[in-house]
Design an enzyme around this catalytic site. Structure first.
Site, PDB file in Angstrom:
ATOM      1  N   MET A   1       0.842  -1.182   0.000  1.00 45.87           N
ATOM      2  CA  MET A   1       0.000   0.000   0.000  1.00 45.87           C
ATOM      3  C   MET A   1       0.879   1.234   0.000  1.00 45.87           C
ATOM      4  O   MET A   1       1.988   1.217   0.519  1.00 45.87           O
ATOM      5  CB  MET A   1      -0.904   0.014   1.231  1.00 45.87           C
ATOM      6  CG  MET A   1      -1.906   1.163   1.232  1.00 45.87           C
ATOM      7  SD  MET A   1      -2.522   1.484   2.880  1.00 45.87           S
ATOM      8  CE  MET A   1      -1.067   2.157   3.653  1.00 45.87           C
ATOM      9  N   CYS A   2       0.365   2.313  -0.564  1.00 43.60           N
ATOM     10  CA  CYS A   2       1.174   3.516  -0.722  1.00 43.60           C
ATOM     11  C   CYS A   2       0.333   4.770  -0.547  1.00 43.60           C
ATOM     12  O   CYS A   2      -0.895   4.740  -0.576  1.00 43.60           O
ATOM     13  CB  CYS A   2       1.815   3.543  -2.114  1.00 43.60           C
ATOM     14  SG  CYS A   2       2.765   2.065  -2.497  1.00 43.60           S
ATOM     15  N   GLY A   3       1.057   5.876  -0.373  1.00 44.42           N
ATOM     16  CA  GLY A   3       0.461   7.194  -0.477  1.00 44.42           C
ATOM     17  C   GLY A   3       1.012   7.842  -1.729  1.00 44.42           C
ATOM     18  O   GLY A   3       2.221   7.773  -1.988  1.00 44.42           O
TER      19      GLY A   3
END
Length: 585
Positions: A1-3
């Site tokens: 998961m990332c921003g």
């Protein structure tokens, strides 16, 4: 998961503000990467593009830096997703890198602009799993962005930040307004060609997934009458659901890397957002069958101090004290017994009488009984009102652009549950100890109510409009998941550097659920004659209730549906009449 964050300007490069960078880093604490590039159009127009990605490393066995960049072409990808499969097979290795490689091939200069667009869309539509992304195709001066068709990951955009023409982000910048959610209805495309731009802003186009994002299949008999066959726990749909859920859970809970800093005393990779209700408990029970025997499973259960309910309890105690006292004394109860019961809501045991806490402990006990070889850890998260208010401004910003009291009450429960800090015990008889779950993967039961008709409004829709009315309501719920729930929930949960995964929203499971006859998932309109006795199960989500029953979770199978904001007591925390649809003030 990332921003992820991307800004497009006609003046200069613009990085995210310090506040926004901190929020993005909370989502992805393992890495922060930046990239900058320019697009120069032949007539002299120039676009300055800044890309930022933060990473929570959960795939591929090693950290992959983002944004993904191809130096020869200048193309880049910001990827916030989990591609469990890309047709025709499962993804092995780092999914972001694989997606980027496929997009680079699809955007090759060997293809015309029209053929390239078709190829890029084919890649994106072939992905099974949650995602939000921004892909810059330098070869054709195009930018693609969007979310998966269920909207399981967050992506916002803003066009109000002069001199920035357009800005994308996983969460809103607290320093600026005007943020809107990218709809989960298709893949969007920006063209930087000057003839298509308006006052320096790239021209947007959209490529729809379909007119109805998740169309329900309608069966002729559902329009002709309001009766259906009776569903039993040994029928094929129950076993089919079990297989689909297991296949959905496998990529979501197996091979999760060991969390950083995990002590030798624990071996926990996965936690369940756990109210003790049907949806989450079935997932916990099936996870037991799939995870190695030495893996522990954390069950996170949240309860709130709610001044409104406490005030109501105090008033009830005052107004009924004498009447109840006289009646119970006549039945033999002592004064101490009566006052102890009345004081539950007004004492430290207040959290233990929250509806979700009671069902949570009951389901915890049943899991231990049915699966005694597994180490289950029940984490009681007690949230005082003062602490809720201390985090209110942060939660309000995280849910933006959602802005109703109902959004806030649901978000409070998810926010503090995802933090995973509370008092933990591995049995009903062990003394609880302070604990913070190290798990970076959180399993959520969201989606089951929408797919299998679990809300009260589904029963109402059937009573009013028969099967056509029920199907209309279910289709509406499924298609607005991304708009009403999932983007908001992703922003709130991911704030703690944890990723929510939704097994009920696996593409294969959703496809089966929306195409099968209504009687294979609900019990509305069922008629039965001379059938053997079976579990006393309500019609909403009947197929899932029968699965719970078959798995030995018999008390869970008959548990009534309760919305999270009422179960955890985050609804209407202020004294007074406030509707859930009221805007946050």
């Amino acid at each position: 998961m990332c921003g992820i964050h991307v800004s497009i300007s006609t003046k200069a490069f613009h990085a995210p503000s310090d506040e926004l960078k901190d929020l993005l880093s909370n989502r992805g604490p393992d890495h922060l990467g930046k990239a900058q590039t320019k697009i120069r159009i032949l007539d002299g127009a120039t676009y300055w593009i800044s890309l930022t990605s933060t990473v929570l490393a959960l795939r591929g066995g090693q950290l992959m830096a983002q944004p993904f960049q191809d130096v020869p072409s200048g193309s880049s990808l910001c990827w916030n997703g989990e591609a469990w499969a890309i047709a025709p097979g499962p993804v092995i290795g780092n999914d972001g890198q694989i997606v980027f490689d496929l997009l680079l091939k699809a955007s090759s200069l060997e293809l015309s602009a029209a053929d390239s667009v078709a190829a890029v869309l084919k890649v994106l539509r072939s992905i099974s799993g949650p995602f939000a992304f921004v892909f810059l195709d330098q070869n054709h001066h195009l930018m693609y962005f969007g979310r998966d068709r269920l909207g399981r990951r967050s992506l916002l955009f803003n066009t109000d930040g002069f001199p920035i023409s357009m800005e994308f982000s996983s969460c809103a910048d607290p320093a600026s307004g005007g943020w809107m959610e990218v709809e989960a209805d298709g893949i969007y495309q920006l063209s930087f060609c000057h003839e298509n731009s308006v006052f320096g802003q790239p021209n947007a186009d959209q490529h729809f997934f379909s007119k109805s994002i998740i169309p329900l299949r309608r069966h002729d008999w559902e329009d002709q009458n309001n009766t259906s066959p009776f569903l039993h726990n040994y029928d094929a749909p129950v076993q089919h659901l079990r297989r689909l859920l297991c296949e959905s859970l496998k990529p979501r809970i197996l091979n999760v890397p060991r969390p950083p800093g995990l002590s030798e005393a624990h071996n926990v990779r996965v936690a369940v957002l756990f109210s003790g209700g049907l949806d989450c408990t079935v997932l916990a029970r099936l996870a037991h069958e799939l995870l190695p025997s030495n893996h522990e499973i954390d069950l996170i259960n949240v309860a709130f101090e709610n001044p409104r309910s406490i005030n109501a309890a105090r008033k009830t105690k005052t107004s009924k004290k004498k009447t109840d006292h006289d009646a119970q004394c006549n039945s033999g109860a002592t004064t101490e017994d009566i006052e102890g019961e009345e004081n539950d809501l007004l004492s430290d045991s207040y959290y233990e009488v929250c509806p979700d806490r009671k069902t949570g402990r009951k389901a915890f006990q049943e899991l231990q009984s049915v699966c005694p070889t597994r180490v289950w850890r029940f984490i009681a998260v007690d949230v005082p009102y003062k602490e809720t208010m201390a985090h209110r401004a942060m939660v309000v910003n995280l849910i933006s652009p959602h802005n109703t009291e109902m959004d806030l009450s649901i978000a409070f429960a998810l926010y503090f549950a995802a933090r995973g800090v509370g008092l933990a015990s591995s049995s009903l008889y062990a003394d609880p100890v302070p604990y913070e779950t190290p798990a970076r993967v959180l399993i959520s039961g969201l989606g089951a109510d929408e797919l299998f008709g679990g809300y009260t409004r589904h029963s109402t829709a059937f009573n009013r409009g028969g099967f056509p009315g029920l199907l209309d309501e279910i289709e509406l719920d499924v298609n607005r998941l991304g708009k009403r729930n999932l983007g908001r929930d992703d922003r709130v949960i991911s704030h703690w550097g944890r990723e929510a995964r939704f097994p009920y929203l696996d593409e294969a499971l959703v496809k089966w659920a929306v195409e099968c006859p209504i009687w294979e998932k609900c019990g509305f309109g069922a008629t039965v004659l001379n059938e053997p006795e079976g579990p006393d199960i309500e019609p909403g989500k009947k197929v899932l209730r029968l699965l719970a029953y078959a798995l030995g979770m018999r008390s869970v199978a008959i548990e009534k549906k309760r919305a999270i904001q009422f179960g955890a007591r985050t609804a209407k925390m202020e004294v007074g009449r406030i509707k859930g649809t009221a805007l946050i003030t």
